[in-house]
Write an enzyme that holds these catalytic residues in place. Structure first.
Site, PDB file in Angstrom:
ATOM      1  N   THR A 114      32.134  68.554  16.456  1.00 18.79           N
ATOM      2  CA  THR A 114      32.538  67.769  15.279  1.00 18.79           C
ATOM      3  C   THR A 114      33.120  66.400  15.587  1.00 18.79           C
ATOM      4  OG1 THR A 114      34.610  68.950  15.315  1.00 18.79           O
ATOM      5  CG2 THR A 114      32.948  69.737  13.818  1.00 18.79           C
TER       6      THR A 114
ATOM      7  N   GLU B 210      41.522  60.861   8.655  1.00 18.61           N
ATOM      8  CA  GLU B 210      41.581  59.651   7.841  1.00 18.61           C
ATOM      9  C   GLU B 210      42.671  59.774   6.775  1.00 18.61           C
ATOM     10  OE1 GLU B 210      36.947  58.269   8.447  1.00 18.61           O
ATOM     11  OE2 GLU B 210      37.444  59.623   6.792  1.00 18.61           O
TER      12      GLU B 210
ATOM     13  N   ASN C 184      36.987  56.366   2.658  1.00 20.21           N
ATOM     14  CA  ASN C 184      35.617  56.863   2.505  1.00 20.21           C
ATOM     15  C   ASN C 184      34.920  56.306   1.281  1.00 20.21           C
ATOM     16  OD1 ASN C 184      34.973  58.801   4.753  1.00 20.21           O
ATOM     17  ND2 ASN C 184      37.027  59.437   4.166  1.00 20.21           N
TER      18      ASN C 184
END
Length: 413
Positions: free
Chosen positions: A195, A285, A408
């Site tokens: 990942t 994030e 994002n």
């Protein structure tokens, strides 16, 4: 768009020693970012043995396909990593870009194409201009140096707010070997293999099949036990290289992963992988808090892990953590929806040392103040006891903040 360094960042960074047999250099190729390094060349003086684990995504990137094809040869002369473009979902152009990069590197370093390994990270669906990488390779090859781990970690960052490095030493017989690792990852992080990108190098002398066995085992409780947002990347790559330099210092040969002489090395490798995985979660994030979800009393370890991931991946649990709200009802919800065996009336939930629910209802001694105090910490333990068996698992995640949505919402633009 740059972001402030995560409040969960390490207070200090590991002092990364030089590893005999590997040298690195970085360059600004201008793939996406301006005024920062975005290409890493890691070259091995002698071909290193190599192992890797990759994303289980059914839409893997072109570099993942390329590495998988080369891995059976078991030898590596160089690794090239670029940030800013994932070279994923790029069709024939993506395959052509990996071929061009590998050919450029092979001719620059005097290696075979199947001794080159590639990784790319960044935006999906944009063709990668491999000419930009090929253009900087000859210069990179002239600047290779061993003392460059921190700079290497910086060159592979995307939305990361800090470089991720770790080092360990271990004994194989009476010879001490070193293991260094770097990683990147901040979003699109969910445990289904590595990942993210991570590259680990040791000076141990170990065959490729032994490295592969150690790496495949080590990934389970480390990178496969972290999640930022439940999304598995197209590009996940974790590679382990062994330069073999310790063999010249008298390290005895090891033929299989189960050799008792490897116990200390395997333990050090597992520890390093967990360290890097935790650094990735702490740089989730927009993250402000790290959450450790520990599930016990499940019917099996596998079942415990699925329950733990159901909790760790719940947006409602993660937003409650962000708001410092001890909303244990959301943990109940996540246990119940996991699809795993659970009994409402046996369930016990604690935040840190504060038990909030027991035997299917709120703990009679429940204190909102005590629970809220736990939620104000940087690192929050969530403990769930299912009361059904001996299965247990621990996974790590972070909170879900407004910053995550901002990062994002405009990632491509």
């Amino acid at each position: 768009m740059s972001h402030a360094v995560s409040p969960l960042a390490p207070k200090s960074y590991a002092d990364m020693p030089v590893i005999e047999g590997v040298r690195m250099a970085t360059a600004e190729a201008g793939i996406k970012y301006k005024n920062r390094t975005d290409v890493l060349l890691m070259a091995f003086d002698e071909p290193a043995t190599v192992a890797g684990v990759f994303t289980r995504s059914k839409c893997p990137s072109a570099p993942v396909d390329f590495c998988r094809a080369n891995l059976p040869h078991g030898k590596a002369k160089a690794l090239i990593v670029n940030s800013g473009n994932a070279n994923a979902f790029t069709g024939k152009k993506g395959k052509a870009a990996t071929a061009l990069t590998a050919q450029s590197a092979a001719s620059t370093l005097g290696a075979a194409d199947n001794e080159i390994y590639l990784a790319s990270t960044g935006v999906i669906g944009e063709p990668l201009n491999a000419d930009k990488i090929a253009a900087v390779l000859p210069d990179l090859a002239t600047r290779l140096t061993g003392d460059f781990w921190f700079e290497a970690a910086k060159a592979i960052m995307t939305t990361d707010t800090y470089p991720k490095v770790a080092t360990r030493s271990a004994n194989i017989g009476d010879v001490t070997v070193t293991i260094n690792g770097i990683a990147k990852g901040a979003g699109m992080i969910a445990p289904d293999m590595a990942t993210m990108l991570s590259f680990v190098v040791t000076d141990a002398a170990l065959p490729a099949d032994v490295l592969q066995a150690l790496l495949s085992k080590g990934v389970g409780p480390s990178f496969n036990s972290v999640t930022v947002d439940s999304d598995t990347s197209t590009s996940d790559t974790l590679m382990l290289f062994a330069t073999g330099a310790a063999g010249k210092r008298g390290q005895s040969a090891v033929a299989e992963a189960g050799d008792p002489a490897l116990a200390d090395f395997a333990s050090a490798l597992d520890n390093l992988l967990l360290d890097l995985a935790h650094q990735v979660v702490c740089d989730g994030e927009g993250a402000r808090k790290m959450v450790e979800v520990e599930v016990s009393g499940a019917v099996s370890d596998e079942s415990a892990k699925r329950v733990a991931l159901s909790i760790a991946n719940s947006p409602l649990v993660k937003t409650a953590v962000a708001g410092e709200d001890a909303n244990w009802g959301r943990v109940v919800m996540a246990v119940g929806k996991s699809g795993e065996p659970a009994d409402r009336d046996l369930l016990e939930i604690s935040f840190g040392d504060v038990r909030v629910a027991v035997e299917g209802e709120r703990d009679p001694a429940y204190s909102e103040d005590a629970a809220s105090a736990v939620m104000k910490k940087d690192k929050i333990p969530v403990r769930v006891k299912l009361g059904l068996g001996a299965g247990k698992a621990t996974v790590w995640t972070c909170d879900l903040t407004k910053e995550y949505v901002e990062i994002n919402g405009d990632y491509r633009s």
